[in-house]
Design an enzyme around this catalytic site. Structure first.
Site, PDB file in Angstrom:
ATOM      1  N   ARG A 160       0.823  -1.223   0.000  1.00 48.15           N
ATOM      2  CA  ARG A 160       0.000   0.000   0.000  1.00 48.15           C
ATOM      3  C   ARG A 160       0.853   1.267   0.000  1.00 48.15           C
ATOM      4  O   ARG A 160       0.459   2.289   0.549  1.00 48.15           O
ATOM      5  CB  ARG A 160      -0.959   0.038   1.196  1.00 48.15           C
ATOM      6  CG  ARG A 160      -2.055  -1.004   1.166  1.00 48.15           C
ATOM      7  CD  ARG A 160      -3.177  -0.627   2.145  1.00 48.15           C
ATOM      8  NE  ARG A 160      -4.025  -1.777   2.415  1.00 48.15           N
ATOM      9  CZ  ARG A 160      -4.308  -2.242   3.634  1.00 48.15           C
ATOM     10  NH1 ARG A 160      -3.840  -1.634   4.706  1.00 48.15           N
ATOM     11  NH2 ARG A 160      -5.086  -3.291   3.783  1.00 48.15           N
ATOM     12  N   ARG A 215      -3.376   6.240   1.022  1.00 44.65           N
ATOM     13  CA  ARG A 215      -4.003   7.356   1.743  1.00 44.65           C
ATOM     14  C   ARG A 215      -3.095   8.070   2.722  1.00 44.65           C
ATOM     15  O   ARG A 215      -3.417   9.172   3.165  1.00 44.65           O
ATOM     16  CB  ARG A 215      -5.246   6.842   2.496  1.00 44.65           C
ATOM     17  CG  ARG A 215      -6.364   6.394   1.583  1.00 44.65           C
ATOM     18  CD  ARG A 215      -7.542   5.862   2.375  1.00 44.65           C
ATOM     19  NE  ARG A 215      -7.246   4.583   3.010  1.00 44.65           N
ATOM     20  CZ  ARG A 215      -8.111   3.914   3.768  1.00 44.65           C
ATOM     21  NH1 ARG A 215      -9.310   4.427   4.019  1.00 44.65           N
ATOM     22  NH2 ARG A 215      -7.785   2.752   4.294  1.00 44.65           N
ATOM     23  N   ARG A 237      -6.773  11.472  -5.744  1.00 49.53           N
ATOM     24  CA  ARG A 237      -8.061  10.781  -5.614  1.00 49.53           C
ATOM     25  C   ARG A 237      -9.215  11.781  -5.656  1.00 49.53           C
ATOM     26  O   ARG A 237     -10.243  11.519  -6.287  1.00 49.53           O
ATOM     27  CB  ARG A 237      -8.101   9.975  -4.314  1.00 49.53           C
ATOM     28  CG  ARG A 237      -9.452   9.305  -4.118  1.00 49.53           C
ATOM     29  CD  ARG A 237      -9.483   8.300  -3.014  1.00 49.53           C
ATOM     30  NE  ARG A 237     -10.853   7.940  -2.686  1.00 49.53           N
ATOM     31  CZ  ARG A 237     -11.191   6.938  -1.904  1.00 49.53           C
ATOM     32  NH1 ARG A 237     -10.284   6.176  -1.367  1.00 49.53           N
ATOM     33  NH2 ARG A 237     -12.452   6.682  -1.650  1.00 49.53           N
ATOM     34  N   ASP A 286      -6.887  -2.479  -7.428  1.00 54.29           N
ATOM     35  CA  ASP A 286      -7.573  -3.073  -6.281  1.00 54.29           C
ATOM     36  C   ASP A 286      -7.730  -4.563  -6.539  1.00 54.29           C
ATOM     37  O   ASP A 286      -7.853  -4.987  -7.701  1.00 54.29           O
ATOM     38  CB  ASP A 286      -8.949  -2.427  -6.078  1.00 54.29           C
ATOM     39  CG  ASP A 286      -9.547  -2.806  -4.731  1.00 54.29           C
ATOM     40  OD1 ASP A 286      -9.167  -2.185  -3.722  1.00 54.29           O
ATOM     41  OD2 ASP A 286     -10.369  -3.744  -4.677  1.00 54.29           O
ATOM     42  N   TYR A 329     -15.013 -12.059  -0.472  1.00 57.78           N
ATOM     43  CA  TYR A 329     -15.734 -10.818  -0.778  1.00 57.78           C
ATOM     44  C   TYR A 329     -16.943 -11.080  -1.681  1.00 57.78           C
ATOM     45  O   TYR A 329     -18.010 -10.491  -1.506  1.00 57.78           O
ATOM     46  CB  TYR A 329     -14.803  -9.817  -1.462  1.00 57.78           C
ATOM     47  CG  TYR A 329     -13.849  -9.125  -0.534  1.00 57.78           C
ATOM     48  CD1 TYR A 329     -14.277  -8.100   0.317  1.00 57.78           C
ATOM     49  CD2 TYR A 329     -12.500  -9.473  -0.505  1.00 57.78           C
ATOM     50  CE1 TYR A 329     -13.394  -7.452   1.167  1.00 57.78           C
ATOM     51  CE2 TYR A 329     -11.611  -8.834   0.349  1.00 57.78           C
ATOM     52  CZ  TYR A 329     -12.056  -7.822   1.179  1.00 57.78           C
ATOM     53  OH  TYR A 329     -11.193  -7.176   2.021  1.00 57.78           O
TER      54      TYR A 329
END
Length: 354
Positions: free
Chosen positions: A27, A31, A40, A77, A154
């Site tokens: 990652r 963020r 973003r 992703d 998921y």
């Protein structure tokens, strides 16, 4: 083919000599970086960012502008494959991913296609091509996918979960149906990763985020078996170089030897395992990637440096170690602390490579 200016990451994965221990962060484009948050916001949403090859390239390169990292990882992703299967992926603010059409019945499983990576997932391949061009041989590019078990979790739950009620319910009640779902997903992942290699990815990583929630028997049957199926179908050489493959099961310490026996080149190790013990267990079979607790990055630069020194000493002399966090960097980490971590790896590791 552009010559690689820094190939120590690839060399370490192949257990070849390096001058310093290579380092990157799971990652690393994310963020915790203010420039990522700005891009973003410009994109409009997370999925708009993922599906825009130029912006995906921009955020892939952002951490390399800040830090002397030894690899870039494609910004994407793990849920792009289920989305391309028609499950209707969306990201709820503060709640994570959700699918409008979860897979719960036999009919749902039978309907699932194997997406064409140059059609339904062309935006990912275009991002890989764009990133490779812009990297211009600076460092290698890592392509990746979620593991079949993680994707299925998921897909069946319809979102993240703490109970695994639907997915484990299907696994125990209808193992035949779960195997059919996992087989379709494994074929999709194989095709997707091979397309990433053809587009320019120089290493592949399979993220098995939820493998650690399974019993030892179920892990081998429902997770590792399908990662093995993928490994057996992957393109392992391109552009005159070997394409190393890293397997990472979060919580996978109990099955390290089984993972090493798959024929992968590297194993990601989380922080619940001492990396020196992991090295003793797998011997010369595979390289190891990891494994600092991401929460160490909330501490002082001095404490971060101590932890890096401890992990380097535990792994010991010789190649075959890619330094990383034991999981993804947290969104609230100060980028300066990430920089202190990366610098410490490069400054403290040469003594182990004489």
């Amino acid at each position: 083919m552009t010559e690689l200016k820094n190939d120590r990451f690839l060399r370490a994965l192949l257990k070849q000599p390096v001058d310093v221990t290579p380092v990157w962060m799971m990652r690393q484009a994310g963020r915790y970086l203010p420039e990522y948050r700005a891009t973003r916001a410009k994109a409009g949403s997370f999925m708009d960012l993922c599906t825009n090859p130029e912006l995906a390239c921009e955020v892939t390169l952002q951490p390399l502008e800040r830090f002397p990292l030894d690899a870039a990882i494609l910004f994407s992703d793990i849920l792009t494959i289920p989305d391309a299967m028609g499950l209707g992926l969306r990201f709820e603010q503060g709640e994570g991913p959700k699918f409008d059409n979860p897979v719960r019945t036999e009919a749902d499983v039978k309907r699932l296609p194997v997406p064409d990576p140059e059609q339904e997932l062309k935006y990912v391949m275009d991002a890989v091509r764009t990133i490779r061009r812009e990297l211009d041989g600076r460092v290698p590019l890592i392509g990746f996918s979620g593991s079949p078990w993680t994707l299925a979790t998921y897909m069946v739950e319809g979102s993240g979960t703490k109970e695994y009620a639907h997915v484990k319910g299907m696994m125990y009640d209808r193992p035949d149906l779960m195997h059919k779902l996992l087989d379709t997903t494994a074929k999709s992942v194989t095709s997707y990763l091979n397309a990433q290699v053809a587009a320019g990815a120089q290493t592949l990583m399979i993220f098995d985020t939820w493998g650690g929630v399974l019993t030892p028997r179920d892990y081998k049957e429902f997770s590792l078996h399908y990662m093995q199926q993928i490994l057996d179908g992957l393109t392992r050489e391109n552009e005159g170089r070997k394409v190393p493959v890293i397997l990472f099961t979060k919580g996978g310490g109990p099955w390290l030897e089984d993972m090493a026996a798959t024929g992968c080149d590297g194993l990601g190790v989380d922080w619940t395992l001492d990396i020196g013990d992991a090295r003793k267990r797998v011997g010369d079979k595979v390289a190891l990637q990891g494994n600092m607790d991401p929460s160490v990055l909330y501490s002082s630069p001095e404490r971060i440096r101590e932890e890096v020194a401890t992990i380097l000493k535990s792994y010991g002399p010789g190649s075959g170690h890619v330094f990383n966090l034991g999981h993804g960097i947290h969104q609230f980490v100060d980028p300066e602390r990430a920089g202190a971590f990366i610098n410490a790896v490069h400054e403290l590791s040469p003594q182990y490579h004489k």
